[in-house]
Design a protein around this motif. Structure first.
Motif: not given
Length: 123
Positions: A100-116
């Motif tokens: 949702n907000y600025y951060g490293n695009y390749d880091a794992l700390n995204y806010d929401s994830w799908g089930q895969g």
């Protein structure tokens, strides 16, 4: 609450192609970035590709450059990962994620994830 659903995985022979889709619901289709990650058996989850909303710039891990393409469809609230020239090393569960907000695009700390979605490439 945002909800991400991946689809499009499957079994493909080496050299083949697949297109993964990630459909977003639950909020406006607007993020700092959306990314694709993958996790192979026994390995850590790794960055694959990202799309930055404000600039429409795309980023890829070196191993997929020239083979994979990330894109978005604003009308369908969907982000895609077109995967060409697949090889067995691409076998993994692929996840889409939203930041949702600025951060490293390749880091794992995204806010929401799908089930895969599983991608299996046979040799």
């Amino acid at each position: 609450q945002v909800h991400l659903v991946e689809s499009g995985g499957g079994l493909v022979q080496a050299g083949g192609s697949l297109r993964l889709s990630c459909t977003v619901s639950g909020r406006a289709f607007s993020f700092y970035a959306m990314g694709w990650f993958r996790q192979a058996p026994g390995k850590e989850r790794e960055f694959v590709a990202a799309f930055l909303w404000s600039t429409s710039r795309t980023y890829y891990v070196d191993s997929v450059k020239g083979r994979f393409t990330i894109s978005r469809d604003m009308f369908k609230n969907t982000v895609y990962l077109q995967m060409n020239s697949l090889n067995p090393e691409d076998t993994a569960v692929y996840y889409c994620a939203a930041r949702n907000y600025y951060g490293n695009y390749d880091a794992l700390n995204y806010d929401s994830w799908g089930q895969g979605t599983q991608v299996t490439v046979s040799s």
